[in-house]
Write an enzyme that holds these catalytic residues in place. Sequence first.
Site, PDB file in Angstrom:
ATOM      1  N   GLU A  34      51.719  55.533  44.394  1.00  0.00           N
ATOM      2  CA  GLU A  34      52.764  56.024  45.443  1.00  0.00           C
ATOM      3  C   GLU A  34      52.305  57.298  46.006  1.00  0.00           C
ATOM      4  OE1 GLU A  34      55.378  54.224  46.286  1.00  0.00           O
ATOM      5  OE2 GLU A  34      55.012  52.512  44.836  1.00  0.00           O
ATOM      6  N   LEU A  77      41.492  62.564  52.146  1.00  0.00           N
ATOM      7  CA  LEU A  77      42.580  61.959  52.172  1.00  0.00           C
ATOM      8  C   LEU A  77      43.452  62.726  52.860  1.00  0.00           C
ATOM      9  CD1 LEU A  77      43.786  60.241  48.757  1.00  0.00           C
ATOM     10  CD2 LEU A  77      43.492  59.166  50.994  1.00  0.00           C
ATOM     11  N   CYS A 203      67.369  37.399  61.550  1.00  0.00           N
ATOM     12  CA  CYS A 203      66.916  38.599  62.293  1.00  0.00           C
ATOM     13  C   CYS A 203      67.633  38.913  63.572  1.00  0.00           C
ATOM     14  CB  CYS A 203      65.333  38.705  62.553  1.00  0.00           C
ATOM     15  SG  CYS A 203      64.662  40.118  63.429  1.00  0.00           S
TER      16      CYS A 203
END
Length: 352
Positions: A34, A77, A203
């Site tokens: 996460e 990163l 939608c």
Amino acid sequence: MTELRRSLLEWYGRQGRDLPWRHQSDPYAIWVSEIMLQQTQVKTVIPYYQRWLDRFPTIKDLAIADLQTVLKAWEGLGYYARARNLHKAAGQIVRDYNGVFPQRLDEVLTLAGIGRTTAGGILSAAFNQPWSILDGNVKRVLSRLVALPVPPKKAIEQLWQLSDTLIDPQHPRDFNQALMDLGAIVCTRSRPSCDRCPWMPYCQAYSQGMQAQLPMRESSPPLPHKRIGVAVIRNDEGLILIDRRPANGLLGGLWEFPGGKIEPNETVEDCIRREILEEIGIDIEVEDHLISIDHAYTHFRVTLIVHYCRYLGGEPKPIQCEEVRWVTLEEIDRFPFPKANTKIIEALRQNN
DNA sequence: CACTCGTGGGG
DNA sequence: TCCCCAAGAGT
């Protein structure tokens, strides 16, 4: 509502992605995923993920590791505060929870680097708890689902409320994962594949033919551009001087080649000489140009103008940095560097 | 609460 | 080439 959930979960069962962290039950391994995935694409994270778990298999391993080792594993990163916070939170868990990842939302939210979305992501994925999430994928999907007439940033609470309402209390883990997969695979930001979307019947953007125009975006001002003079300082033994940046802020804790902003009406050579005296307190002679590097950060752009420099005299002192060090080109790989600086190292290697 | 904080890829 | 933004959080 029931059919909305059912159709998404049915789609997820057939079309959902097979991702490394979905094979994990260890909350630590899910937590790591996460954090790595914050503002970072799945494809970018994957090569880092297993390497991280091999190097730091448990929370305690991470907690007792040296911060420099942690930053080295994170090198490339970006958003390095994530690595610093991961390390800090591991210490919190060892100290406050005996090394066991907590399972209560209020406790998880006290951990460094974990906000509402990440907490919901971890608790739903690791323990199947019914906490909703609101990441970039979910914002886009929900913005289209209700044809949100304003940019998502201006309707955050409304979107959270929608995510709360929609989440399947019977299958919170799969529902959250499915919602993110829908955004990543079908409800993409450009050219969404509405013909393959399980939510096409519900939608509002689709029914109005507005899916390509949503979510709305707000205009951003042009980014400032800075020219930076950078020094590769070599002494008579051929050693190279590097410095460690302050622990917090931009690229905090990473190493770099020293330098600084070129002021108006200042030559590159004058800038480099001045910056090195101000930051490290030594005299140098600026020599040949090595390489120039254009690099874009989130809020500005830079051009690094890199020169070889010769050490003349003075004791190097960490005046505007945390630490200075003479290193060889061989051992320089052990230090974590920002991406723009690794290009300088490559250029140095090619010149040898 | 607006701003800060990396890097890579798509259009 | 340039803009946009991706599994957001901290201040």
